[in-house]
Design a protein around this motif. Structure first.
Motif, PDB file in Angstrom:
ATOM      1  N   TYR A 138     -91.371  85.051  26.251  1.00 28.21           N
ATOM      2  CA  TYR A 138     -92.545  85.191  25.383  1.00 28.21           C
ATOM      3  C   TYR A 138     -92.559  84.095  24.312  1.00 28.21           C
ATOM      4  N   VAL A 139     -91.443  83.931  23.627  1.00 30.46           N
ATOM      5  CA  VAL A 139     -91.370  82.933  22.553  1.00 30.46           C
ATOM      6  C   VAL A 139     -91.450  81.521  23.124  1.00 30.46           C
ATOM      7  N   ALA A 140     -90.849  81.290  24.284  1.00 35.10           N
ATOM      8  CA  ALA A 140     -90.908  79.967  24.909  1.00 35.10           C
ATOM      9  C   ALA A 140     -92.349  79.599  25.273  1.00 35.10           C
ATOM     10  N   LEU A 141     -93.119  80.556  25.761  1.00 36.60           N
ATOM     11  CA  LEU A 141     -94.530  80.313  26.056  1.00 36.60           C
ATOM     12  C   LEU A 141     -95.312  80.089  24.767  1.00 36.60           C
ATOM     13  N   GLN A 142     -95.040  80.901  23.777  1.00 40.25           N
ATOM     14  CA  GLN A 142     -95.736  80.826  22.490  1.00 40.25           C
ATOM     15  C   GLN A 142     -95.505  79.478  21.816  1.00 40.25           C
ATOM     16  N   GLN A 143     -94.285  78.956  21.913  1.00 40.44           N
ATOM     17  CA  GLN A 143     -93.924  77.700  21.247  1.00 40.44           C
ATOM     18  C   GLN A 143     -94.137  76.467  22.124  1.00 40.44           C
ATOM     19  N   GLY A 144     -94.558  76.663  23.377  1.00 38.33           N
ATOM     20  CA  GLY A 144     -94.804  75.523  24.263  1.00 38.33           C
ATOM     21  C   GLY A 144     -93.557  74.916  24.878  1.00 38.33           C
ATOM     22  N   VAL A 145     -92.457  75.635  24.844  1.00 33.17           N
ATOM     23  CA  VAL A 145     -91.222  75.153  25.478  1.00 33.17           C
ATOM     24  C   VAL A 145     -91.440  75.026  26.981  1.00 33.17           C
ATOM     25  N   VAL A 146     -92.190  75.951  27.557  1.00 30.70           N
ATOM     26  CA  VAL A 146     -92.607  75.883  28.957  1.00 30.70           C
ATOM     27  C   VAL A 146     -94.125  76.019  29.010  1.00 30.70           C
ATOM     28  N   ASP A 147     -94.723  75.459  30.066  1.00 28.57           N
ATOM     29  CA  ASP A 147     -96.172  75.555  30.239  1.00 28.57           C
ATOM     30  C   ASP A 147     -96.596  76.908  30.789  1.00 28.57           C
ATOM     31  N   GLY A 148     -95.741  77.487  31.634  1.00 38.47           N
ATOM     32  CA  GLY A 148     -96.123  78.721  32.297  1.00 38.47           C
ATOM     33  C   GLY A 148     -94.942  79.467  32.851  1.00 38.47           C
ATOM     34  N   GLN A 149     -95.248  80.486  33.642  1.00 36.85           N
ATOM     35  CA  GLN A 149     -94.217  81.368  34.166  1.00 36.85           C
ATOM     36  C   GLN A 149     -94.693  82.006  35.462  1.00 36.85           C
ATOM     37  N   GLU A 150     -93.767  82.621  36.196  1.00 44.66           N
ATOM     38  CA  GLU A 150     -94.111  83.374  37.393  1.00 44.66           C
ATOM     39  C   GLU A 150     -93.390  84.714  37.343  1.00 44.66           C
ATOM     40  N   ASN A 151     -94.160  85.765  37.580  1.00 40.36           N
ATOM     41  CA  ASN A 151     -93.644  87.127  37.535  1.00 40.36           C
ATOM     42  C   ASN A 151     -94.612  88.060  38.236  1.00 40.36           C
ATOM     43  N   PRO A 152     -94.181  89.261  38.549  1.00 40.53           N
ATOM     44  CA  PRO A 152     -95.133  90.259  39.037  1.00 40.53           C
ATOM     45  C   PRO A 152     -96.061  90.684  37.892  1.00 40.53           C
ATOM     46  N   LEU A 153     -97.283  91.107  38.240  1.00 39.92           N
ATOM     47  CA  LEU A 153     -98.237  91.541  37.209  1.00 39.92           C
ATOM     48  C   LEU A 153     -97.663  92.618  36.304  1.00 39.92           C
ATOM     49  N   MET A 154     -96.847  93.495  36.872  1.00 40.95           N
ATOM     50  CA  MET A 154     -96.235  94.567  36.086  1.00 40.95           C
ATOM     51  C   MET A 154     -95.430  93.989  34.909  1.00 40.95           C
ATOM     52  N   ASN A 155     -94.669  92.936  35.159  1.00 40.71           N
ATOM     53  CA  ASN A 155     -93.868  92.323  34.093  1.00 40.71           C
ATOM     54  C   ASN A 155     -94.740  91.559  33.103  1.00 40.71           C
ATOM     55  N   ILE A 156     -95.761  90.875  33.619  1.00 40.99           N
ATOM     56  CA  ILE A 156     -96.668  90.122  32.750  1.00 40.99           C
ATOM     57  C   ILE A 156     -97.375  91.067  31.785  1.00 40.99           C
ATOM     58  N   ASP A 157     -97.848  92.188  32.317  1.00 37.15           N
ATOM     59  CA  ASP A 157     -98.563  93.162  31.492  1.00 37.15           C
ATOM     60  C   ASP A 157     -97.645  93.863  30.497  1.00 37.15           C
ATOM     61  N   SER A 158     -96.520  94.378  30.962  1.00 36.67           N
ATOM     62  CA  SER A 158     -95.647  95.151  30.076  1.00 36.67           C
ATOM     63  C   SER A 158     -95.026  94.293  28.978  1.00 36.67           C
ATOM     64  N   SER A 159     -94.876  92.993  29.234  1.00 40.13           N
ATOM     65  CA  SER A 159     -94.312  92.097  28.219  1.00 40.13           C
ATOM     66  C   SER A 159     -95.387  91.389  27.401  1.00 40.13           C
ATOM     67  N   LYS A 160     -96.654  91.691  27.717  1.00 44.48           N
ATOM     68  CA  LYS A 160     -97.798  91.128  26.994  1.00 44.48           C
ATOM     69  C   LYS A 160     -97.836  89.595  27.028  1.00 44.48           C
ATOM     70  N   LEU A 161     -97.393  89.020  28.151  1.00 41.82           N
ATOM     71  CA  LEU A 161     -97.408  87.562  28.275  1.00 41.82           C
ATOM     72  C   LEU A 161     -98.825  87.014  28.221  1.00 41.82           C
ATOM     73  N   PHE A 162     -99.809  87.840  28.555  1.00 39.41           N
ATOM     74  CA  PHE A 162    -101.211  87.430  28.489  1.00 39.41           C
ATOM     75  C   PHE A 162    -101.621  87.066  27.063  1.00 39.41           C
ATOM     76  N   GLU A 163    -100.862  87.514  26.062  1.00 34.05           N
ATOM     77  CA  GLU A 163    -101.179  87.173  24.671  1.00 34.05           C
ATOM     78  C   GLU A 163    -100.915  85.700  24.387  1.00 34.05           C
ATOM     79  N   VAL A 164    -100.028  85.064  25.154  1.00 35.19           N
ATOM     80  CA  VAL A 164     -99.652  83.685  24.886  1.00 35.19           C
ATOM     81  C   VAL A 164     -99.957  82.764  26.079  1.00 35.19           C
ATOM     82  N   GLN A 165    -100.798  83.227  26.998  1.00 36.59           N
ATOM     83  CA  GLN A 165    -101.204  82.447  28.170  1.00 36.59           C
ATOM     84  C   GLN A 165    -102.711  82.500  28.322  1.00 36.59           C
ATOM     85  N   LYS A 166    -103.317  81.351  28.634  1.00 38.88           N
ATOM     86  CA  LYS A 166    -104.770  81.351  28.793  1.00 38.88           C
ATOM     87  C   LYS A 166    -105.209  81.227  30.247  1.00 38.88           C
ATOM     88  N   CYS A 167    -104.349  80.768  31.159  1.00 41.00           N
ATOM     89  CA  CYS A 167    -104.715  80.630  32.580  1.00 41.00           C
ATOM     90  C   CYS A 167    -103.774  81.461  33.439  1.00 41.00           C
TER      91      CYS A 167
END
Length: 98
Positions: free
Chosen positions: A69-98
């Motif tokens: 989450y913090v790596a996405l928020q700070q731009g350390v990485v451009d993106g990530q890959e995970n199942p939707l369940m993990n993306i949703d439960s970790s709220k990664l959509f808050e720091v990802q636009k695509c």
């Protein structure tokens, strides 16, 4: 479970308990494998996933999920890959636009 699959003409070979993997990022939509070119994508630290994303032209970056989450928020990485369940439960959509 094998019996239920057989009723539909299927042979159960294996189960994956985490679902289909999805990619999100802050650079561009991913519609084709070519869209991964040059993106720094967080992956789990396993050789197979690193090889897959390297073959797809991405720059795989192994990292603990707890740091994502913090790596996405700070731009350390451009993106990530995970199942939707993990993306949703970790709220990664808050720091990802695509």
């Amino acid at each position: 479970m094998d019996e239920a699959a057989a009723k539909h003409g299927l042979k159960l070979l294996a189960l994956w308990d985490n679902g289909i993997r999805h990619i999100s990022n802050n650079v561009r939509p991913i519609n084709t494998p070519e869209d991964l070119q040059g993106l720094k994508i967080r992956t789990p630290p396993d050789p197979m996933t690193l090889q897959i994303f390297t073959a797809l032209g991405a720059n795989p970056t192994p990292m603990a999920f707890s740091e994502l989450y913090v790596a996405l928020q700070q731009g350390v990485v451009d993106g990530q890959e995970n199942p939707l369940m993990n993306i949703d439960s970790s709220k990664l959509f808050e720091v990802q636009k695509c």
